[in-house]
Design a protein around this motif. Sequence first.
Motif, PDB file in Angstrom:
ATOM      1  N   VAL A 236       0.815  -1.221   0.000  1.00  0.00           N
ATOM      2  CA  VAL A 236       0.000   0.000   0.000  1.00  0.00           C
ATOM      3  C   VAL A 236       0.847   1.268   0.000  1.00  0.00           C
ATOM      4  CG1 VAL A 236      -1.979  -1.123   1.073  1.00  0.00           C
ATOM      5  CG2 VAL A 236      -0.210  -0.108   2.528  1.00  0.00           C
ATOM      6  N   GLY A 237       2.162   1.135   0.118  1.00  0.00           N
ATOM      7  CA  GLY A 237       3.017   2.314   0.092  1.00  0.00           C
ATOM      8  C   GLY A 237       4.458   1.963   0.393  1.00  0.00           C
ATOM      9  N   GLU A 238       5.356   2.911   0.143  1.00  0.00           N
ATOM     10  CA  GLU A 238       6.772   2.738   0.446  1.00  0.00           C
ATOM     11  C   GLU A 238       7.310   4.063   0.962  1.00  0.00           C
ATOM     12  OE1 GLU A 238       9.193   0.546  -2.169  1.00  0.00           O
ATOM     13  OE2 GLU A 238       7.549  -0.615  -3.026  1.00  0.00           O
ATOM     14  N   ILE A 239       8.177   3.993   1.970  1.00  0.00           N
ATOM     15  CA  ILE A 239       8.729   5.200   2.572  1.00  0.00           C
ATOM     16  C   ILE A 239      10.219   5.032   2.811  1.00  0.00           C
ATOM     17  CG2 ILE A 239       6.566   5.875   3.707  1.00  0.00           C
ATOM     18  CD1 ILE A 239       7.735   4.738   6.325  1.00  0.00           C
ATOM     19  N   GLU A 240      10.902   6.164   2.979  1.00  0.00           N
ATOM     20  CA  GLU A 240      12.283   6.178   3.426  1.00  0.00           C
ATOM     21  C   GLU A 240      12.285   6.420   4.935  1.00  0.00           C
ATOM     22  OE1 GLU A 240      14.596   5.437   1.302  1.00  0.00           O
ATOM     23  OE2 GLU A 240      13.265   5.515  -0.430  1.00  0.00           O
ATOM     24  N   LEU A 241      13.261   5.831   5.620  1.00  0.00           N
ATOM     25  CA  LEU A 241      13.333   5.924   7.075  1.00  0.00           C
ATOM     26  C   LEU A 241      14.378   6.933   7.514  1.00  0.00           C
ATOM     27  CD1 LEU A 241      13.149   2.136   7.976  1.00  0.00           C
ATOM     28  CD2 LEU A 241      11.296   3.814   8.094  1.00  0.00           C
ATOM     29  N   PHE A 242      14.066   7.618   8.594  1.00  0.00           N
ATOM     30  CA  PHE A 242      14.982   8.590   9.183  1.00  0.00           C
ATOM     31  C   PHE A 242      15.265   8.168  10.617  1.00  0.00           C
ATOM     32  CE2 PHE A 242      16.271  12.503  11.260  1.00  0.00           C
ATOM     33  CZ  PHE A 242      17.065  13.108  10.302  1.00  0.00           C
ATOM     34  N   PRO A 243      16.548   7.939  10.989  1.00  0.00           N
ATOM     35  CA  PRO A 243      16.881   7.530  12.362  1.00  0.00           C
ATOM     36  C   PRO A 243      16.718   8.695  13.330  1.00  0.00           C
ATOM     37  CG  PRO A 243      18.881   7.830  11.088  1.00  0.00           C
ATOM     38  CD  PRO A 243      17.740   8.003  10.119  1.00  0.00           C
ATOM     39  N   LEU A 244      15.984   8.485  14.395  1.00  0.00           N
ATOM     40  CA  LEU A 244      15.678   9.566  15.322  1.00  0.00           C
ATOM     41  C   LEU A 244      16.919  10.142  15.981  1.00  0.00           C
ATOM     42  CD1 LEU A 244      12.483   8.144  17.065  1.00  0.00           C
ATOM     43  CD2 LEU A 244      12.639   9.715  15.134  1.00  0.00           C
ATOM     44  N   SER A 245      17.986   9.357  16.115  1.00  0.00           N
ATOM     45  CA  SER A 245      19.176   9.831  16.821  1.00  0.00           C
ATOM     46  C   SER A 245      19.944  10.879  16.036  1.00  0.00           C
ATOM     47  CB  SER A 245      20.104   8.659  17.134  1.00  0.00           C
ATOM     48  OG  SER A 245      20.621   8.115  15.939  1.00  0.00           O
ATOM     49  N   VAL A 246      19.605  11.107  14.773  1.00  0.00           N
ATOM     50  CA  VAL A 246      20.361  12.075  13.984  1.00  0.00           C
ATOM     51  C   VAL A 246      19.514  13.286  13.611  1.00  0.00           C
ATOM     52  CG1 VAL A 246      21.976  10.400  13.061  1.00  0.00           C
ATOM     53  CG2 VAL A 246      19.854  10.825  11.837  1.00  0.00           C
ATOM     54  N   TYR A 247      18.445  13.562  14.358  1.00  0.00           N
ATOM     55  CA  TYR A 247      17.646  14.745  14.069  1.00  0.00           C
ATOM     56  C   TYR A 247      18.495  16.007  14.094  1.00  0.00           C
ATOM     57  CZ  TYR A 247      12.794  13.343  13.538  1.00  0.00           C
ATOM     58  OH  TYR A 247      11.628  12.855  13.044  1.00  0.00           O
ATOM     59  N   GLY A 248      19.508  16.042  14.965  1.00  0.00           N
ATOM     60  CA  GLY A 248      20.363  17.218  15.039  1.00  0.00           C
ATOM     61  C   GLY A 248      21.253  17.391  13.830  1.00  0.00           C
ATOM     62  N   ARG A 249      21.341  16.358  12.961  1.00  0.00           N
ATOM     63  CA  ARG A 249      22.182  16.426  11.770  1.00  0.00           C
ATOM     64  C   ARG A 249      21.330  16.511  10.507  1.00  0.00           C
ATOM     65  NH1 ARG A 249      25.318  11.182  11.682  1.00  0.00           N
ATOM     66  NH2 ARG A 249      26.234  12.134   9.831  1.00  0.00           N
ATOM     67  N   ALA A 250      20.090  16.935  10.628  1.00  0.00           N
ATOM     68  CA  ALA A 250      19.156  16.881   9.503  1.00  0.00           C
ATOM     69  C   ALA A 250      19.684  17.626   8.279  1.00  0.00           C
ATOM     70  CB  ALA A 250      17.801  17.443   9.917  1.00  0.00           C
ATOM     71  N   GLU A 251      20.189  18.855   8.471  1.00  0.00           N
ATOM     72  CA  GLU A 251      20.649  19.634   7.322  1.00  0.00           C
ATOM     73  C   GLU A 251      21.844  18.970   6.653  1.00  0.00           C
ATOM     74  OE1 GLU A 251      21.382  23.653   8.300  1.00  0.00           O
ATOM     75  OE2 GLU A 251      19.322  24.077   8.932  1.00  0.00           O
ATOM     76  N   GLU A 252      22.707  18.369   7.475  1.00  0.00           N
ATOM     77  CA  GLU A 252      23.892  17.704   6.934  1.00  0.00           C
ATOM     78  C   GLU A 252      23.516  16.485   6.102  1.00  0.00           C
ATOM     79  OE1 GLU A 252      27.497  14.911   8.702  1.00  0.00           O
ATOM     80  OE2 GLU A 252      26.389  16.254  10.033  1.00  0.00           O
TER      81      GLU A 252
END
Length: 254
Positions: A144-160
């Motif tokens: 029903v769908g596909e997504i990319e995952l983002f690890p919560l521990s790197v929220y501070g590195r989002a722009e990088e």
Amino acid sequence: MTNPNILPDDTSLRIPPMGFDDENELNGQTAYNRTIVEGSARCGCFHCGGIFAGNEVSQWLQEDDGEDDTALCPYCGVDAVIVGNERYPVCMMVLSGLYMHWFDQEYKQRLEEATDMPTCGDYEDYLRKGIPFLTNHDRKIAVVGEIELFPLSVYGRAEELCNDGHPPQPVEYDDRDIYMGGVVTVHAGFDEHRYYYCDFITGDGIKLPYDAWSGTQQGLVLNLSRQYSDALRGIITDASMHHMRLFIDAAAEE
């Protein structure tokens, strides 16, 4: 041919990381190996994960150059039989690692097509349990769908880490972020404070430290969660832990 019984290694077993030279040396055991295989009480095939005694091999590839015959696995018939060495004995961790390296295209294809796989924890657990040999596509599902995952521990590195939002750049995961397999239940919604949440829950009740990569994908998970409720499932389908396929069991769609 029959499927081998994939037995996990004991948790006390430790092996050093395999480098390129180690992988080449072990792969070198797969040719002209009749003498060493017949004399070994424990052999393994890194194509199917089978572990067996040398005297169980009944098929041999006769080499044209007159050198020793080459063993064919009694389970899958592939010439990927090794006897191991002092540093790397025949065990599931070694066979899994060699399969992922020498049969990398087949392994990636299996991940892409997987609809089910056993639950496991970190990368070592993934190898120890032989998960690369246990991914399968027998489960009847409706994607029903596909997504990319983002690890919560790197929220501070989002722009990088972001590159125009999609796809995500490679991430160096902490041990607590690594989750290599298993079907998870997916829930998304708003809590009592009206904060959005997106939970990926393992069969053991563990919440994975990931979120959907973008606001658009968060919205997709939210809508699917509202539509399918507890029937919404997810499975990670790449070795770098970025991609998740969202699905429901086919029976739930009827």
